[in-house]
Design a protein around this motif. Structure first.
Motif, PDB file in Angstrom:
ATOM      1  N   ALA A 104       0.841  -1.354  -0.079  1.00  0.00           N
ATOM      2  CA  ALA A 104      -0.090   0.101   0.159  1.00  0.00           C
ATOM      3  C   ALA A 104       0.872   1.468  -0.224  1.00  0.00           C
ATOM      4  O   ALA A 104       0.543   2.212  -0.556  1.00  0.00           O
ATOM      5  CB  ALA A 104      -0.970  -0.001   1.177  1.00  0.00           C
ATOM      6  N   ALA A 105       2.039   1.296   0.595  1.00  0.00           N
ATOM      7  CA  ALA A 105       2.775   2.616   0.839  1.00  0.00           C
ATOM      8  C   ALA A 105       3.592   2.510  -0.525  1.00  0.00           C
ATOM      9  O   ALA A 105       3.849   3.876  -0.962  1.00  0.00           O
ATOM     10  CB  ALA A 105       4.011   2.145   1.849  1.00  0.00           C
ATOM     11  N   LEU A 106       3.654   1.885  -1.319  1.00  0.00           N
ATOM     12  CA  LEU A 106       4.183   1.660  -2.787  1.00  0.00           C
ATOM     13  C   LEU A 106       3.121   2.046  -3.705  1.00  0.00           C
ATOM     14  O   LEU A 106       3.594   2.288  -4.839  1.00  0.00           O
ATOM     15  CB  LEU A 106       4.648   0.545  -3.106  1.00  0.00           C
ATOM     16  CG  LEU A 106       6.043   0.147  -2.293  1.00  0.00           C
ATOM     17  CD1 LEU A 106       6.849  -1.163  -2.585  1.00  0.00           C
ATOM     18  CD2 LEU A 106       7.324   1.232  -2.550  1.00  0.00           C
ATOM     19  N   GLY A 107       1.768   2.341  -3.298  1.00  0.00           N
ATOM     20  CA  GLY A 107       0.978   2.821  -4.218  1.00  0.00           C
ATOM     21  C   GLY A 107       0.030   1.665  -4.717  1.00  0.00           C
ATOM     22  O   GLY A 107      -0.934   1.797  -5.570  1.00  0.00           O
ATOM     23  N   GLY A 108       0.133   0.486  -4.078  1.00  0.00           N
ATOM     24  CA  GLY A 108      -0.620  -0.738  -4.475  1.00  0.00           C
ATOM     25  C   GLY A 108      -1.845  -0.809  -3.773  1.00  0.00           C
ATOM     26  O   GLY A 108      -2.115  -0.116  -2.626  1.00  0.00           O
ATOM     27  N   ARG A 109      -2.992  -1.441  -4.257  1.00  0.00           N
ATOM     28  CA  ARG A 109      -4.213  -1.592  -3.707  1.00  0.00           C
ATOM     29  C   ARG A 109      -4.432  -3.096  -2.979  1.00  0.00           C
ATOM     30  O   ARG A 109      -3.832  -4.253  -3.730  1.00  0.00           O
ATOM     31  CB  ARG A 109      -5.248  -1.666  -4.488  1.00  0.00           C
ATOM     32  CG  ARG A 109      -5.655  -0.220  -5.116  1.00  0.00           C
ATOM     33  CD  ARG A 109      -6.778  -0.099  -6.088  1.00  0.00           C
ATOM     34  NE  ARG A 109      -6.833  -1.350  -7.064  1.00  0.00           N
ATOM     35  CZ  ARG A 109      -7.966  -1.611  -7.750  1.00  0.00           C
ATOM     36  NH1 ARG A 109      -9.134  -0.922  -7.658  1.00  0.00           N
ATOM     37  NH2 ARG A 109      -8.022  -2.268  -8.663  1.00  0.00           N
ATOM     38  N   ASN A 110      -5.055  -3.017  -1.813  1.00  0.00           N
ATOM     39  CA  ASN A 110      -5.303  -4.480  -1.197  1.00  0.00           C
ATOM     40  C   ASN A 110      -6.620  -4.906  -1.334  1.00  0.00           C
ATOM     41  O   ASN A 110      -7.469  -4.044  -1.947  1.00  0.00           O
ATOM     42  CB  ASN A 110      -4.819  -4.137   0.265  1.00  0.00           C
ATOM     43  CG  ASN A 110      -3.091  -4.408   0.396  1.00  0.00           C
ATOM     44  OD1 ASN A 110      -2.651  -5.161  -0.149  1.00  0.00           O
ATOM     45  ND2 ASN A 110      -2.710  -3.335   0.954  1.00  0.00           N
ATOM     46  N   GLU A 111      -6.965  -5.993  -0.922  1.00  0.00           N
ATOM     47  CA  GLU A 111      -8.413  -6.279  -0.874  1.00  0.00           C
ATOM     48  C   GLU A 111      -9.172  -5.175  -0.349  1.00  0.00           C
ATOM     49  O   GLU A 111      -8.820  -4.392   0.624  1.00  0.00           O
ATOM     50  CB  GLU A 111      -8.609  -7.551  -0.054  1.00  0.00           C
ATOM     51  CG  GLU A 111      -8.084  -8.893  -0.449  1.00  0.00           C
ATOM     52  CD  GLU A 111      -6.450  -9.078  -0.114  1.00  0.00           C
ATOM     53  OE1 GLU A 111      -5.814  -9.910  -0.368  1.00  0.00           O
ATOM     54  OE2 GLU A 111      -5.993  -7.992   0.660  1.00  0.00           O
ATOM     55  N   ASP A 112     -10.423  -5.239  -0.781  1.00  0.00           N
ATOM     56  CA  ASP A 112     -11.461  -4.211  -0.265  1.00  0.00           C
ATOM     57  C   ASP A 112     -12.351  -5.034   0.741  1.00  0.00           C
ATOM     58  O   ASP A 112     -13.316  -5.611   0.353  1.00  0.00           O
ATOM     59  CB  ASP A 112     -12.095  -3.653  -1.147  1.00  0.00           C
ATOM     60  CG  ASP A 112     -13.095  -2.340  -0.884  1.00  0.00           C
ATOM     61  OD1 ASP A 112     -13.200  -2.478   0.353  1.00  0.00           O
ATOM     62  OD2 ASP A 112     -13.772  -1.830  -1.758  1.00  0.00           O
TER      63      ASP A 112
END
Length: 117
Positions: A104-112
């Protein structure tokens, strides 16, 4: 032509069933169920692959850890330059508890979790 019994036997059937359940939990550990293209809700298959690739090079012993600890661990695991370059972009002084937080800190999305079925 005579056909033999297609069952494996009770013991083998049970073992195969358990292996299928174990594999299902590995792929879908929280029972999210409704996935698109093998990706959890809120992520694309490419994002899942990217996060997984990142996670391969972050040793468990480095979490929780900061940018420098993550880079050191990834270097020990002979991470490719693209992974090391990404880890170098993390903010200094921030402690990460999980690969998801790093992603997430690198701009990626995780599960919602809000969109879970």
């Amino acid at each position: 032509m005579q056909r033999g019994n297609t069952k494996h036997g009770v013991a083998l059937d049970e073992r195969l069933r358990r292996e299928d359940e174990i594999e299902a939990r590995r792929v879908d550990p929280e029972g999210e169920g409704d996935r698109t293209g093998g990706a959890p809700v809120g992520m694309t298959p490419d994002e899942v692959e990217g996060r997984s690739n990142l996670g391969r090079y972050i040793p468990k012993r480095c979490l929780p850890g900061d940018r420098d600890a993550l880079i050191a661990g990834a270097t020990e695991l002979a991470a490719p330059d693209e992974v090391l370059d990404a880890l170098r972009m993390l903010p200094a002084g921030t402690r990460f508890e999980t690969v998801n937080q790093v992603w997430a800190a690198l701009g990626g999305r995780n599960e919602d979790p809000a969109r879970r079925p």
